[in-house]
Design an enzyme around this catalytic site. Sequence first.
Site, PDB file in Angstrom:
ATOM      1  N   ARG A 256       0.854  -1.189   0.000  1.00  0.00           N
ATOM      2  CA  ARG A 256       0.000   0.000   0.000  1.00  0.00           C
ATOM      3  C   ARG A 256       0.888   1.238   0.000  1.00  0.00           C
ATOM      4  O   ARG A 256       1.428   1.623   1.038  1.00  0.00           O
ATOM      5  CB  ARG A 256      -0.885  -0.012   1.266  1.00  0.00           C
ATOM      6  CG  ARG A 256      -2.100   0.901   1.203  1.00  0.00           C
ATOM      7  CD  ARG A 256      -2.734   1.064   2.580  1.00  0.00           C
ATOM      8  NE  ARG A 256      -1.936   1.982   3.371  1.00  0.00           N
ATOM      9  CZ  ARG A 256      -1.819   1.945   4.701  1.00  0.00           C
ATOM     10  NH1 ARG A 256      -2.441   1.030   5.413  1.00  0.00           N
ATOM     11  NH2 ARG A 256      -1.070   2.837   5.341  1.00  0.00           N
ATOM     12  N   HIS A 260      -3.812   4.658   4.445  1.00  0.00           N
ATOM     13  CA  HIS A 260      -4.910   3.678   4.497  1.00  0.00           C
ATOM     14  C   HIS A 260      -6.156   4.244   3.813  1.00  0.00           C
ATOM     15  O   HIS A 260      -6.765   3.603   2.955  1.00  0.00           O
ATOM     16  CB  HIS A 260      -5.216   3.295   5.943  1.00  0.00           C
ATOM     17  CG  HIS A 260      -6.445   2.473   6.100  1.00  0.00           C
ATOM     18  ND1 HIS A 260      -6.546   1.181   5.623  1.00  0.00           N
ATOM     19  CD2 HIS A 260      -7.660   2.766   6.631  1.00  0.00           C
ATOM     20  CE1 HIS A 260      -7.762   0.718   5.886  1.00  0.00           C
ATOM     21  NE2 HIS A 260      -8.464   1.658   6.479  1.00  0.00           N
ATOM     22  N   TYR A 269       3.231   5.892  11.398  1.00  0.00           N
ATOM     23  CA  TYR A 269       3.546   4.533  11.842  1.00  0.00           C
ATOM     24  C   TYR A 269       4.442   3.741  10.900  1.00  0.00           C
ATOM     25  O   TYR A 269       4.710   2.571  11.129  1.00  0.00           O
ATOM     26  CB  TYR A 269       2.260   3.753  12.146  1.00  0.00           C
ATOM     27  CG  TYR A 269       1.242   3.707  11.011  1.00  0.00           C
ATOM     28  CD1 TYR A 269       1.379   2.800   9.970  1.00  0.00           C
ATOM     29  CD2 TYR A 269       0.154   4.589  10.983  1.00  0.00           C
ATOM     30  CE1 TYR A 269       0.459   2.756   8.936  1.00  0.00           C
ATOM     31  CE2 TYR A 269      -0.778   4.554   9.958  1.00  0.00           C
ATOM     32  CZ  TYR A 269      -0.624   3.635   8.939  1.00  0.00           C
ATOM     33  OH  TYR A 269      -1.537   3.600   7.907  1.00  0.00           O
TER      34      TYR A 269
HETATM   35  C1  LIG Z   1     -15.490  -5.491  10.717  1.00  0.00           C
HETATM   36  C2  LIG Z   1     -14.622  -4.284  10.625  1.00  0.00           C
HETATM   37  N1  LIG Z   1     -13.757  -4.015  11.620  1.00  0.00           N
HETATM   38  C3  LIG Z   1     -12.944  -2.936  11.542  1.00  0.00           C
HETATM   39  C4  LIG Z   1     -13.023  -2.090  10.480  1.00  0.00           C
HETATM   40  C5  LIG Z   1     -12.109  -0.899  10.362  1.00  0.00           C
HETATM   41  N2  LIG Z   1     -11.101  -1.171   9.340  1.00  0.00           N
HETATM   42  C6  LIG Z   1     -11.252  -0.675   8.097  1.00  0.00           C
HETATM   43  S1  LIG Z   1     -10.048  -1.190   7.085  1.00  0.00           S
HETATM   44  C7  LIG Z   1      -9.278  -2.060   8.292  1.00  0.00           C
HETATM   45  C8  LIG Z   1      -8.015  -2.813   8.020  1.00  0.00           C
HETATM   46  C9  LIG Z   1      -8.149  -3.726   6.866  1.00  0.00           C
HETATM   47  O1  LIG Z   1      -6.911  -4.253   6.528  1.00  0.00           O
HETATM   48  P1  LIG Z   1      -6.759  -5.224   5.310  1.00  0.00           P
HETATM   49  O2  LIG Z   1      -7.736  -6.330   5.416  1.00  0.00           O
HETATM   50  O3  LIG Z   1      -5.331  -5.585   5.225  1.00  0.00           O
HETATM   51  O4  LIG Z   1      -7.217  -4.330   4.057  1.00  0.00           O
HETATM   52  P2  LIG Z   1      -6.534  -2.987   3.502  1.00  0.00           P
HETATM   53  O5  LIG Z   1      -7.209  -1.847   4.198  1.00  0.00           O
HETATM   54  O6  LIG Z   1      -5.086  -3.044   3.783  1.00  0.00           O
HETATM   55  O7  LIG Z   1      -6.845  -2.987   2.051  1.00  0.00           O
HETATM   56  C10 LIG Z   1      -9.990  -1.953   9.486  1.00  0.00           C
HETATM   57  C11 LIG Z   1      -9.601  -2.605  10.747  1.00  0.00           C
HETATM   58  C12 LIG Z   1     -13.956  -2.384   9.460  1.00  0.00           C
HETATM   59  N3  LIG Z   1     -14.077  -1.648   8.378  1.00  0.00           N
HETATM   60  N4  LIG Z   1     -14.731  -3.488   9.559  1.00  0.00           N
END
Ligand SMILES: Cc1ncc(C[n+]2csc(CCOP(=O)(O)OP(=O)(O)O)c2C)c(N)n1
Length: 354
Positions: A256, A260, A269
């Site tokens: 990435r 985020h 971070y």
């Molecule tokens: C069920 C849930 N818990 C927490 C969140 C908050 N949240 C949004 S993105 C994220 C991290 C996701 O990481 P990853 O699966 O690696 O996907 P990326 O964002 O890196 O594409 C979190 C914890 C959410 N959207 N849904």
Amino acid sequence: MTAVATFEVGYTRFLGPDGKAVAALPEFARGREALVALYRWMVLTRTFDARAIALQRTGRLGTYASCLGQEAVGVGAADAMLAEDVLLPSFREHGAQLVRGVTLKELLLYWGGDGRGSDYAGPRQDFPVCIPVGTHAPHAAGAALAFKLRGEARVAVCIFGDGATSKGDVYEAMNVAGAWTLPVVFIANNNQWAISVPRKAQTATETLAQKAIAAGFEGLQVDGNDVVAVRQAAAGALDKARGGGGPTLIEALTYRLGDHTTVDDASRYRDDEEVGRYWKEEPVARLRSHLAEIHGWGKAEEEALIESCAAEVEAAAEAYLAEPPEPPGAVFDYLYEELPADVARQRAAMLAEE
Ligand SMILES: Cc1ncc(C[n+]2csc(CCOP(=O)(O)OP(=O)(O)O)c2C)c(N)n1
Ligand SMILES: [Mg+2]
């Protein structure tokens, strides 16, 4: 002790970071036209991404999740799908959605908080963007079960992040997909971060791909910055699923490069040094180098392509900005066939206030 089972997780890469082939290219990637088409999708995705961030920064779009540096995952996967397959995207798969036929304007409407952005004119049966992490994986298994029960030669493709692979939804979906030999392809877009949680802190597993092995089907890794590798792996997994061979998990290793989302500041971070290192791996420059070296891709063609992508994105942004907002009551319109009494009262109260 005797080993009762041994497992292997393969890794595939065709184009190295400098765009040079490191293995014999699959048939589809030998011709210029197919590669240029993939390249254009990736450039269009990146152009859209930059415009979306600019719109958010100027208060004209909601929170937006950039896919900068990860364009090859969605583009490669969706390019391998057939029209009748179904995509279940997470919130970072704009490239996949564009390839599927979701329009730039629909994407902007969605990220602008307008429900019409999920009412795709093109891929009618593709699922909307899934913001809750990993909750679309059981839906993918469900869609795949429907295809199987109806005897349809269709495949559900579910893309989620590295962080999502730690969620029960994803384990459970993979488990049932394995147990019932469902026509589904799971793609873990491993961009190394789940917001501020690095991959290593996320799960102790050596590869994310091996999570499939516990569910009884193949998991494999690909260089997720090599669109040729992603497309080839996705095509293989789709063929297998369509032919009754069951699911596959593809772990696409990427990074990435952006924050985020537009409400994050990743410099708090992670080191610039790490990000700088991964810029040398990114997928768009990689394919451009390959095209230049093998297919004579030149400056004029590059400029024309960039210009045409910019014009397409600009026209979509203008159309999005000119779109009158939905009437406030629309928020009540699409969830229920018939509104429950309490919700009907809320609707009436809201309309009375207008
Ligand atoms: C069920 C849930 N818990 C927490 C969140 C908050 N949240 C949004 S993105 C994220 C991290 C996701 O990481 P990853 O699966 O690696 O996907 P990326 O964002 O890196 O594409 C979190 C914890 C959410 N959207 N849904
Ligand atoms: Mg991630």
